[in-house]
Structures are given as structure tokens and as C-alpha cells.
Design a protein around this motif. Structure first.
Motif, PDB file in Angstrom:
ATOM      1  N   ASP A 244       0.860  -1.180   0.000  1.00  0.00           N
ATOM      2  CA  ASP A 244       0.000   0.000   0.000  1.00  0.00           C
ATOM      3  C   ASP A 244       0.901   1.237   0.000  1.00  0.00           C
ATOM      4  OD1 ASP A 244      -2.227  -1.615   0.147  1.00  0.00           O
ATOM      5  OD2 ASP A 244      -2.309  -1.554   2.344  1.00  0.00           O
ATOM      6  N   PRO A 245       0.557   2.269  -0.773  1.00  0.00           N
ATOM      7  CA  PRO A 245       1.445   3.434  -0.878  1.00  0.00           C
ATOM      8  C   PRO A 245       1.834   4.051   0.454  1.00  0.00           C
ATOM      9  CG  PRO A 245      -0.271   3.552  -2.543  1.00  0.00           C
ATOM     10  CD  PRO A 245      -0.628   2.396  -1.645  1.00  0.00           C
ATOM     11  N   ASP A 246       0.885   4.121   1.405  1.00  0.00           N
ATOM     12  CA  ASP A 246       1.222   4.730   2.695  1.00  0.00           C
ATOM     13  C   ASP A 246       2.208   3.877   3.481  1.00  0.00           C
ATOM     14  OD1 ASP A 246      -0.978   2.962   2.708  1.00  0.00           O
ATOM     15  OD2 ASP A 246      -1.623   3.650   4.679  1.00  0.00           O
ATOM     16  N   LEU A 263      15.523   3.222  -4.879  1.00  0.00           N
ATOM     17  CA  LEU A 263      14.377   2.326  -4.963  1.00  0.00           C
ATOM     18  C   LEU A 263      13.208   2.973  -5.699  1.00  0.00           C
ATOM     19  CD1 LEU A 263      14.598   0.831  -1.369  1.00  0.00           C
ATOM     20  CD2 LEU A 263      14.832  -0.449  -3.502  1.00  0.00           C
ATOM     21  N   LEU A 264      12.951   4.244  -5.429  1.00  0.00           N
ATOM     22  CA  LEU A 264      11.866   4.946  -6.130  1.00  0.00           C
ATOM     23  C   LEU A 264      12.116   4.992  -7.629  1.00  0.00           C
ATOM     24  CD1 LEU A 264      11.237   7.875  -3.629  1.00  0.00           C
ATOM     25  CD2 LEU A 264       9.557   6.151  -4.301  1.00  0.00           C
ATOM     26  N   ALA A 265      13.370   5.146  -8.020  1.00  0.00           N
ATOM     27  CA  ALA A 265      13.711   5.212  -9.447  1.00  0.00           C
ATOM     28  C   ALA A 265      13.444   3.882 -10.149  1.00  0.00           C
ATOM     29  CB  ALA A 265      15.172   5.614  -9.619  1.00  0.00           C
ATOM     30  N   LEU A 266      13.528   2.769  -9.405  1.00  0.00           N
ATOM     31  CA  LEU A 266      13.299   1.452  -9.999  1.00  0.00           C
ATOM     32  C   LEU A 266      11.827   1.072 -10.027  1.00  0.00           C
ATOM     33  CD1 LEU A 266      16.252  -0.567  -8.400  1.00  0.00           C
ATOM     34  CD2 LEU A 266      15.984   0.032 -10.814  1.00  0.00           C
ATOM     35  N   MET A 267      11.011   1.769  -9.264  1.00  0.00           N
ATOM     36  CA  MET A 267       9.587   1.462  -9.232  1.00  0.00           C
ATOM     37  C   MET A 267       8.886   2.003 -10.475  1.00  0.00           C
ATOM     38  SD  MET A 267       8.829   2.319  -5.193  1.00  0.00           S
ATOM     39  CE  MET A 267       7.048   2.120  -5.334  1.00  0.00           C
ATOM     40  N   PRO A 269       6.567   4.261 -12.475  1.00  0.00           N
ATOM     41  CA  PRO A 269       6.171   5.648 -12.153  1.00  0.00           C
ATOM     42  C   PRO A 269       4.759   5.773 -11.600  1.00  0.00           C
ATOM     43  CG  PRO A 269       7.359   5.584 -14.225  1.00  0.00           C
ATOM     44  CD  PRO A 269       7.141   4.150 -13.823  1.00  0.00           C
ATOM     45  N   GLU A 270       3.825   4.946 -12.079  1.00  0.00           N
ATOM     46  CA  GLU A 270       2.454   5.007 -11.580  1.00  0.00           C
ATOM     47  C   GLU A 270       2.379   4.601 -10.106  1.00  0.00           C
ATOM     48  OE1 GLU A 270      -0.540   3.049 -13.753  1.00  0.00           O
ATOM     49  OE2 GLU A 270      -0.084   4.013 -15.668  1.00  0.00           O
ATOM     50  N   GLU A 271       3.304   3.721  -9.688  1.00  0.00           N
ATOM     51  CA  GLU A 271       3.331   3.278  -8.296  1.00  0.00           C
ATOM     52  C   GLU A 271       4.163   4.205  -7.420  1.00  0.00           C
ATOM     53  OE1 GLU A 271       1.462   0.915  -7.301  1.00  0.00           O
ATOM     54  OE2 GLU A 271       0.845   0.139  -9.253  1.00  0.00           O
ATOM     55  N   SER A 272       5.228   4.758  -7.984  1.00  0.00           N
ATOM     56  CA  SER A 272       6.128   5.590  -7.176  1.00  0.00           C
ATOM     57  C   SER A 272       5.584   7.005  -6.960  1.00  0.00           C
ATOM     58  CB  SER A 272       7.511   5.680  -7.828  1.00  0.00           C
ATOM     59  OG  SER A 272       7.456   6.326  -9.085  1.00  0.00           O
ATOM     60  N   GLU A 273       4.774   7.508  -7.899  1.00  0.00           N
ATOM     61  CA  GLU A 273       4.312   8.889  -7.805  1.00  0.00           C
ATOM     62  C   GLU A 273       3.488   9.143  -6.532  1.00  0.00           C
ATOM     63  OE1 GLU A 273       3.966  12.769  -8.288  1.00  0.00           O
ATOM     64  OE2 GLU A 273       5.301  11.422  -9.387  1.00  0.00           O
ATOM     65  N   PRO A 274       2.476   8.298  -6.216  1.00  0.00           N
ATOM     66  CA  PRO A 274       1.738   8.550  -4.973  1.00  0.00           C
ATOM     67  C   PRO A 274       2.618   8.393  -3.732  1.00  0.00           C
ATOM     68  CG  PRO A 274       1.045   6.471  -5.973  1.00  0.00           C
ATOM     69  CD  PRO A 274       1.870   7.186  -6.983  1.00  0.00           C
ATOM     70  N   VAL A 275       3.613   7.516  -3.801  1.00  0.00           N
ATOM     71  CA  VAL A 275       4.525   7.347  -2.664  1.00  0.00           C
ATOM     72  C   VAL A 275       5.356   8.607  -2.477  1.00  0.00           C
ATOM     73  CG1 VAL A 275       6.439   5.996  -1.736  1.00  0.00           C
ATOM     74  CG2 VAL A 275       4.591   4.840  -2.969  1.00  0.00           C
ATOM     75  N   THR A 332      -6.044  10.944  -7.434  1.00  0.00           N
ATOM     76  CA  THR A 332      -5.542  11.960  -6.506  1.00  0.00           C
ATOM     77  C   THR A 332      -4.271  12.621  -7.033  1.00  0.00           C
ATOM     78  OG1 THR A 332      -4.374  10.215  -5.294  1.00  0.00           O
ATOM     79  CG2 THR A 332      -6.520  10.869  -4.452  1.00  0.00           C
ATOM     80  N   PRO A 333      -4.114  13.931  -6.831  1.00  0.00           N
ATOM     81  CA  PRO A 333      -5.111  14.866  -6.294  1.00  0.00           C
ATOM     82  C   PRO A 333      -6.245  15.072  -7.291  1.00  0.00           C
ATOM     83  CG  PRO A 333      -3.154  16.039  -7.003  1.00  0.00           C
ATOM     84  CD  PRO A 333      -2.838  14.596  -7.157  1.00  0.00           C
ATOM     85  N   THR A 334      -7.468  15.006  -6.821  1.00  0.00           N
ATOM     86  CA  THR A 334      -8.658  15.000  -7.681  1.00  0.00           C
ATOM     87  C   THR A 334      -9.104  16.421  -8.009  1.00  0.00           C
ATOM     88  OG1 THR A 334     -10.230  15.121  -5.853  1.00  0.00           O
ATOM     89  CG2 THR A 334      -9.393  12.932  -6.443  1.00  0.00           C
ATOM     90  N   GLY A 335     -10.243  16.464  -8.699  1.00  0.00           N
ATOM     91  CA  GLY A 335     -10.936  17.735  -8.855  1.00  0.00           C
ATOM     92  C   GLY A 335     -11.553  18.125  -7.518  1.00  0.00           C
ATOM     93  N   ARG A 336     -12.400  19.141  -7.515  1.00  0.00           N
ATOM     94  CA  ARG A 336     -12.946  19.668  -6.265  1.00  0.00           C
ATOM     95  C   ARG A 336     -13.687  18.595  -5.481  1.00  0.00           C
ATOM     96  NH1 ARG A 336     -17.614  22.614  -4.708  1.00  0.00           N
ATOM     97  NH2 ARG A 336     -18.426  22.524  -6.840  1.00  0.00           N
ATOM     98  N   TYR A 337     -13.379  18.520  -4.202  1.00  0.00           N
ATOM     99  CA  TYR A 337     -14.035  17.556  -3.309  1.00  0.00           C
ATOM    100  C   TYR A 337     -15.448  18.040  -2.988  1.00  0.00           C
ATOM    101  CZ  TYR A 337     -15.150  14.968   0.968  1.00  0.00           C
ATOM    102  OH  TYR A 337     -15.755  14.193   1.915  1.00  0.00           O
ATOM    103  N   LEU A 338     -16.462  17.156  -3.166  1.00  0.00           N
ATOM    104  CA  LEU A 338     -17.850  17.527  -2.976  1.00  0.00           C
ATOM    105  C   LEU A 338     -18.445  16.995  -1.669  1.00  0.00           C
ATOM    106  CD1 LEU A 338     -19.138  16.893  -6.614  1.00  0.00           C
ATOM    107  CD2 LEU A 338     -18.421  19.066  -5.585  1.00  0.00           C
ATOM    108  N   GLY A 339     -18.009  15.843  -1.261  1.00  0.00           N
ATOM    109  CA  GLY A 339     -18.546  15.249  -0.043  1.00  0.00           C
ATOM    110  C   GLY A 339     -18.327  13.751  -0.027  1.00  0.00           C
TER     111      GLY A 339
END
Length: 429
Positions: A244-246, A263-267, A269-275, A332-339
Motif C-alpha cells: 500500500d502506498p502509505d 528504490l523509487l527510481a526502480l519502481m 512511475p504510476e506506483e512511485s508517484e503517490p509514494v 488523486t489529487p482529484t478535482g474539487r471535493y464535494l462530499g
């Protein structure tokens, strides 16, 4: 009827009873002392896991009966001291089973000069009440039907089981992996920590990336760093991708900047970016605690679609308790959060209705820089197990779950601490 001959692997998991019939715990291994000559090794005792998960040593002389499903002890008290392996001792299941050996038995010519692996150890009680290893069950590579043939030979006919030879390169881990099948990742992590370091690393190498990632997430931070450091760097990056990214961000945060960047460079990009985004936040803030992949929907999503999303078995119960509604994009980061919409609300609405019409817009989202103490009060105030995290422009960044908060509130070594006082009464006989 009490047995005087038994196989070590069949002891694993048996309940250990005191003389009054009280359950003490379950057998996890058998402690033996192997000699350099060919004489039968003596069985010193059993490794018993208490309900608190502490592992203790019970001498074989305390065993009065081995019966189907249970092992009974005689009178006396059980030492609560944590089991510590002594020089000259080996663990039958963790260290001997799966070792590569050779068999020299005239009655089994097919095994001559062929590498086979130990499947089990037969132990029996002598006239002096000692227990010794008398037989060895071995398995080769050749299969008959769907199973490999198992041969049982006398201990004296087996070579490769001196203390120097056990655990040499080439030792298999099949039996250990079979024992881990069906266990929760947290239980596998606990079992892994009880293994000798060399064996622990062999098991880690044998697990697939997804399973190893789940297990690593359940280890204490020091053990995570140690295990990751022993993996080949490409494999370490693959395991981080599967985490999990967190959790991956927490682990990378324990490494030096150079190791982290490698390690980030070897991951991917779609997985490393949120990390990378998570690493920008202090670990004791909402932004550092959050996961960037909660269930995120647009207002036009139907209730039926929302329920289908929260049925994903990969979601934790906390993440499945709430969906978050935003303007596109939904990554994430998304458009405007609505609820948000709570799972209980989804279950009450007609399947064809849209989530945009049942929003809870009164629940204030968490700001990314909010400290842990404030996050804790937020969960307590609103009786939540999951909460949204937004930036200054009200874009959804992720969600914090109650388990993330608990991980940071508990002491650093909470995974290693045992509830000894609670279970001490059950260990007295």
C-alpha cells in the motif's frame, strides 16, 4: 492411548494441556540436539506458543502423554521465559525439514546418490523416557501422479544432517510455505520473526511479491528495513510497488535519502508517484498518515456502482466504510471535493439513484498538515473509521483510516509486546 512414536510435523499445532486439563498453548516446533556422529539425536523439548503469542520452551521430560489432538504435561509450573535457542540446538520444523540430504540404504536403491529433501522426522521414546529422532521421511523431485513419493528411512542411513551441513545452500522451504498457506499476513509475519535469520530470508525469497508485501506491512519497522536490505534491489523495488502506498512511504522514510531515491527510481512511475507525494508530508500529519487510493467516485455514479466498488476484497473494512465524491479527475489529487457517502447510506438507497444526490457535505475534511493529535480528536468526535484529506484548494488527496492512526498512537514496538499478565494464569499447571 498415548503414543511413544510420532512425527514432528504432526505435533505442530497440537494443544498442550496442563495436568488439570487447562490449555496452555499450541506446539510450534520441536527442539533437538544433532550430533556430529550418526547416533540418534536427542529431543530436548517443545516450542509452545501461548495465547499471547509468546513462545516458551517445555522440556520433553514434562510430557506425559501424546494423544490425538493434544499433548499433556505432568505436574509443576511452566516457565514463562521467552524461548531462546541454545548453541547446539536446532528446530526440527524451521531448520531441519526441507534440508537437502543423501540416503544410503540398500533397500532403497532408487535414492542412491540422489539429492532428496527432509519432509518429516520420526521421534520415539526410549526405555529411559528420553525422546530421540529415529526415522527420517524424505521426498525427491520425481512425482508419481500428482504427488512426490515419500520414503521413510532410519536416521543412520541419512547423511547431510550434521550441524555443519544443515541449512547449507540449496535448502528448500516447501514445507514452511505449506504451513503458511491460509494464514493471515499478520500471523505469517509473527511466524517469520520467530525463525532464525537465514531461514527467514529464505522464506522471504520464496514468497511472491504480493504475499511478501502483505507480510512486510505487518512487521515492526526495524524488521522491515532489515528484510528489505537483504533483498536484491530490483526485488525490493517490486515488493514496494506491491505494498500500500502509505506503508511503502513509511518504510522508505526509514531509509537514507540515497537508498530511498534508488528504490523509487526502480519502481513503476504510476506506483512511485503517490509514494513520492506521501513522502512530502510529515509522517505525523494527516497527509503523512493517509492512503492516496480510497474509493473515489463522480456525482453521476449510481448507488449500485458504488456498492460494487466497496465490495472489492482488497479494500480494508475501514476504506470500504465510505466513498468520496469529487469533480473529475478522480485520481488523486482529484478535482474539487464535494462530499462523502457512508456505506450504511448506500445500503438504504435505491440502486439506480446517483451518489451525487445523497452526499454528506456537512462532514469537514481533514487538512493535509493537520497533526496526529487533531486527527485523533476528529475520529473520536465524529465516530469515524475513515476520513477525507484535502489540500488548500479543496482537492481530495486521500483518506486516513483508524488503523493508520492507531499504528502511530501505539508504542513503537507494539507488535513485539505480549499481554503476559492477561495470560499468565493460563500458563500455570
Amino acid at each position: 492411548m498415548a503414543a511413544t512414536r510420532v512425527y514432528a510435523a504432526r505435533l505442530a499445532g497440537l494443544v498442550v494441556l496442563g495436568p488439570d486439563g487447562e490449555s496452555i498453548g499450541r506446539i510450534r516446533d520441536v527442539v533437538v540436539a544433532i550430533r556430529y556422529d550418526r547416533q540418534q539425536p536427542r529431543v530436548h523439548g517443545l516450542v509452545v506458543e501461548l495465547p499471547s503469542r509468546r513462545r516458551i520452551f517445555v522440556p520433553m521430560l514434562r510430557v506425559t502423554a501424546i494423544e490425538p489432538g493434544v499433548v499433556t504435561l505432568n505436574t509443576g509450573t511452566v516457565s514463562l521465559r521467552r524461548f531462546a535457542q541454545r548453541p547446539g540446538e536446532l528446530l526440527a520444523l524451521a531448520q531441519i525439514v526441507d534440508s537437502a540430504v543423501r540416503v544410503d540404504d540398500p533397500e532403497k536403491p532408487d535414492l542412491d546418490q540422489v539429492d532428496v529433501f527432509v519432509v518429516d522426522l520420526g521421534i520415539e521414546q526410549t526405555r529411559t523416557r528420553d525422546w530421540r529422532i529415529s526415522r527420517v521421511a524424505v521426498r525427491g523431485h520425481r512425482r508419481i501422479g500428482r504427488r512426490r513419493t515419500v520414503h521413510v528411512v532410519d536416521w543412520e542411513r541419512v547423511s547431510g544432517l550434521t550441524p555443519y551441513e544443515i541449512g547449507r545452500p540449496g535448502q528448500d522451504v516447501t514445507t514452511l510455505l505449506e504451513q503458511f498457506e491460509g494464514l493471515r499476513a499478520a500471523d505469517v509475519a509473527h511466524r517469520l520473526r520467530e525463525l532464525p535469520e537465514k531461514r527467514r530470508l529464505e522464506v522471504a525469497e520464496a514468497l511472491d511479491d504480493e504475499r511478501l508485501a502483505d507480510v512486510v506491512q505487518e512487521l515492526p519497522e526495524n524488521d522491515q528495513v532489515d528484510l528489505l536490505g537483504h533483498l536484491e534491489v530490483r526485488r525490493a523495488a517490486d515488493v514496494l510497488e506491491a505494498m500500500d502506498p502509505d506503508d511503502a512511504a513509511d518504510l522508505l522514510g526509514e531509509l537514507s535519502k540515497g537508498e530511498r531515491e534508488s528504490l523509487l527510481a526502480l519502481m513503476d512511475p504510476e506506483e512511485s508517484e503517490p509514494v513520492r507525494r506521501l513522502l512530502e508530508h510529515s509522517p505525523d500529519t494527516a497527509g503523512g498518515l493517509m492512503t492516496p487510493r480510497p474509493v473515489i467516485l463522480t456525482p453521476s455514479t449510481t448507488v449500485a456502482e458504488a456498492l460494487a466498488r466497496v465490495r472489492n476484497p482488497d479494500l480494508t473494512p475501514a476504506l470500504a466504510s465510505m466513498v468520496f465524491v469529487v469533480r473529475p479527475p478522480t485520481a488523486t489529487p482529484t478535482g474539487r471535493y464535494l462530499g462523502c457517502v457512508h456505506l450504511q447510506q448506500l445500503l438504504r438507497e435505491p440502486p439506480a439513484d446517483l451518489v451525487g444526490g445523497i452526499l454528506d457535505s456537512d462532514l469537514s475534511p481533514l487538512k493535509a498538515e493537520l497533526p496526529l493529535t487533531a486527527v485523533t480528536r476528529y475520529f473520536a468526535t465524529y465516530n469515524l473509521v475513515c476520513g477525507p484529506v484535502v489540500d488548500e484548494e479543496n482537492h481530495l488527496l486521500g483518506a486516513v483510516t483508524v488503523d493508520d492512526v492507531l499504528d502511530h498512537l501505539l508504542p513503537d514496538h507494539w507488535r513485539e509486546q505480549e499481554q503476559d499478565q492477561e495470560h499468565e494464569r493460563a500458563t500455570r499447571t
